[in-house]
Design a protein around this motif. Sequence first.
Motif, PDB file in Angstrom:
ATOM      1  N   ASP A  82       0.828  -1.208   0.000  1.00  0.00           N
ATOM      2  CA  ASP A  82       0.000   0.000   0.000  1.00  0.00           C
ATOM      3  C   ASP A  82       0.862   1.257   0.000  1.00  0.00           C
ATOM      4  O   ASP A  82       0.549   2.236  -0.691  1.00  0.00           O
ATOM      5  N   SER A  83       1.956   1.241   0.765  1.00  0.00           N
ATOM      6  CA  SER A  83       2.860   2.395   0.770  1.00  0.00           C
ATOM      7  C   SER A  83       3.447   2.629  -0.610  1.00  0.00           C
ATOM      8  O   SER A  83       3.558   3.772  -1.076  1.00  0.00           O
TER       9      SER A  83
ATOM     10  N   MET B 229       0.679   4.160  -2.995  1.00  0.00           N
ATOM     11  CA  MET B 229       0.475   5.592  -2.778  1.00  0.00           C
ATOM     12  C   MET B 229       1.695   6.389  -3.221  1.00  0.00           C
ATOM     13  O   MET B 229       1.574   7.480  -3.799  1.00  0.00           O
TER      14      MET B 229
ATOM     15  N   TYR C  32      -7.946   1.727  -7.098  1.00  0.00           N
ATOM     16  CA  TYR C  32      -7.224   1.586  -5.831  1.00  0.00           C
ATOM     17  C   TYR C  32      -7.907   2.410  -4.738  1.00  0.00           C
ATOM     18  O   TYR C  32      -8.093   1.929  -3.606  1.00  0.00           O
ATOM     19  N   ALA C  33      -8.267   3.628  -5.049  1.00  0.00           N
ATOM     20  CA  ALA C  33      -8.897   4.491  -4.048  1.00  0.00           C
ATOM     21  C   ALA C  33     -10.187   3.878  -3.518  1.00  0.00           C
ATOM     22  O   ALA C  33     -10.425   3.850  -2.302  1.00  0.00           O
TER      23      ALA C  33
ATOM     24  N   SER D 203      -9.502   0.850  -1.323  1.00  0.00           N
ATOM     25  CA  SER D 203      -8.820   1.176  -0.060  1.00  0.00           C
ATOM     26  C   SER D 203      -9.811   1.392   1.070  1.00  0.00           C
ATOM     27  O   SER D 203      -9.491   1.180   2.244  1.00  0.00           O
TER      28      SER D 203
ATOM     29  N   SER E 153     -10.804   4.177   2.105  1.00  0.00           N
ATOM     30  CA  SER E 153     -10.364   5.328   2.897  1.00  0.00           C
ATOM     31  C   SER E 153     -10.703   6.637   2.192  1.00  0.00           C
ATOM     32  O   SER E 153     -10.260   6.874   1.068  1.00  0.00           O
TER      33      SER E 153
ATOM     34  N   GLU F 202      -9.522   9.423   3.135  1.00  0.00           N
ATOM     35  CA  GLU F 202      -8.257  10.158   3.075  1.00  0.00           C
ATOM     36  C   GLU F 202      -7.489   9.783   1.811  1.00  0.00           C
ATOM     37  O   GLU F 202      -6.958  10.649   1.108  1.00  0.00           O
ATOM     38  N   VAL F 203      -7.427   8.486   1.516  1.00  0.00           N
ATOM     39  CA  VAL F 203      -6.750   8.037   0.297  1.00  0.00           C
ATOM     40  C   VAL F 203      -7.469   8.588  -0.929  1.00  0.00           C
ATOM     41  O   VAL F 203      -6.848   9.117  -1.863  1.00  0.00           O
TER      42      VAL F 203
ATOM     43  N   GLU G 248      -6.808  12.301  -1.390  1.00  0.00           N
ATOM     44  CA  GLU G 248      -5.456  12.594  -1.859  1.00  0.00           C
ATOM     45  C   GLU G 248      -5.291  12.260  -3.336  1.00  0.00           C
ATOM     46  O   GLU G 248      -4.622  12.996  -4.077  1.00  0.00           O
ATOM     47  N   LEU G 249      -5.888  11.162  -3.774  1.00  0.00           N
ATOM     48  CA  LEU G 249      -5.717  10.749  -5.160  1.00  0.00           C
ATOM     49  C   LEU G 249      -6.653  11.480  -6.119  1.00  0.00           C
ATOM     50  O   LEU G 249      -6.438  11.433  -7.333  1.00  0.00           O
TER      51      LEU G 249
END
Length: 678
Positions: A325-326, A329, A377-378, A381, A383, A385-386, A389-390
């Motif tokens: 995941d890191s 992102m 992916y978003a 996830s 999330s 927050e994810v 951001e994306l």
Amino acid sequence: MQKLLPAPGIRQLYRHNTMRLKALFAVSVLFASANGAETYWKLHPASMAIEYSPAEAGPHSDHLEMSGKRISAVVRYGARPDGSLALDKSLVWPGFRTIPNDTHGSLMRHVAFDVIDELVIERQPAAPKVEGVSFDGLLAITQSTPKDVKIERTLFPSVEHPVFVERVKLTNVGREAVDIEIPALDMSVATPDARGVDGSYRILTTVEGARTLRLEPGSEAEFAVVSQALREGDKPLTPDVAAEEAARRALVGELTGSLVLDTPDEVLDRMFAMSKIRACESIYETKGGPLHGPGGETYYAAIWANDEAEYANPFFAFTGYAYADSSAMNSFRHFARFMNPDYKPIPSSIVAEGTDIWNGAGDRGDAAMIAYGASRYALASGSKEVGSELWPLIEWCLEYCRRNLNSEGVVRSDHDELEGRFPAGEANLCTSSLYYDALLSAAMLARDLKMPSKMSVSYRRQAAELAKAIDRYFAGPVEEFDTYAYYKGNDRLRSWICIPLTVGINDKLEPTLDALFSPGLWTENGLLTQSGTSTFWDRSTLYALRGVLQAGAVERAMPYLTAYSTKRLTGDHVPYAIEAWPEGNQRHLSAESALYARIFTEGMFGIRPTGLKRFEMTPRLPKEWPSMALRNIKAFGEDFDIEVSRLEDGCLDVRVMSAGKPLARKTIKDGGKIDVKF
């Protein structure tokens, strides 16, 4: 190992269709290869390992790649006709940059030295013969010697350090004590100052545990060969070999212990497990953060819009592996650096630990690849927050694609992901299909991020218009099939005609199936890139198998999926999906393994993210299977299982479970959908 479908069942399936009988011939050729002389490996009955025995399968050689955060190794191994071992390693240190510091600027060293050649038993060379090879995320080789000393070698990369380890265990299986000389070794090579970004590097290979000993019957002794890279001033590492092996096994256990495929076909289950290892291990710690890289002695400390954004990252969202995941992102953040108000293309690849770019093929449809992968992916996830951001990256890429629509409503690009190896025209089917899917995902994400409702409406409207444009522009006869031209003027079948099926465009389903499985495209290695050639790239085969299952042609897909998996897992080059042939000598590039796993998550189980906390599922249970399950799924911010079983009336009982408790349960007919909302 589960047997392949018997010929009478296949004949019955295709008996009324001449084109499908041609496809049957292609299947029979593929089956013969998978079950015939090219099968070298067997499944271990009590573990996830695969095993090769020269006594049973004959002489054979192969190569595979294993990776850690700071090193990767392509190990070439095999049993020669005289029983001796062929072994050498290509070691790659992605964080040790060489000049020119470009896509290929990783420190590499070919190591052909074999310590066992210097091992002395009773004052004679050990002269061992290969007894067997096994692989379960670590490569193990067993040898026997004339002096009744068994040699067990385990090769693996360090998880955290720029170190490759070969642990060797000697066991006296005879009745008399033997004297053994384990050779000392301290081999150091310094690279030229002018060839390294950080000056000279030192490559050091040592034997840890060199000594002379007397080995009593039944006793064991161990030593290790350690290879590492050092910068000037670095002190050599003295790794705890047992701890390093334990860390590697723990990583393999983590990767294989989540997102577990459970079906009646052990070949599929086993290759799915192997694929998770290769997909997730190939992530390197760099100056630019964790970067997933394809590998193959070529592609490290760099990311691509297709391999990472499109292929691997949507899969990582289901694994629960934090480092993956890191890396996902991090890759999107790197691509986002190149957004610009003039809507000039985002580079295809960001290389050299994030410090440079490669854009040698121009616009390959990279914005569509990134929008597709980032939006999926978003959503998966779970999330906000994810997703938040994306969102700017997704929105920019979608707008870039919109601005590059041609007069007929499909997306222009200079090339496709094959970068000019095969023609792709002014506009290709792949780019527009990815853009279509990204629009739908973005509409769902915009809704969950509480964007103005007109945004979701606009994206859905654009997707509907694009679907019509794709049909007008690409659909039509190619050779003898009423399928898709990959680009305007294309008159040869292309493997990527499968791509609409993976994004839910099924208007040309039957003729596309006939074309994909025709002798003009399908071979014992899957799909040819173009009919009339001998070139194949596994990525299109993996997309095709996913798309055919996703579209509901389960019985059509299964013989091909089983045969392909059997060949890749137990055939002449194992245990992963490969990049291509003849290019690259069938390298085990990492993202292809993510694509293999997605055959099941998106194809067989039909999981389609529809929100941050919801997904749509259309399970495709083969008729001969009573049940299937996907366990320990870590997506949408949850940890859950999916269980599918066939009822007596032919319907499917679908259960979504978490911690043993049902989250959703529904009885559906074949082809039915179930919505799951957390």
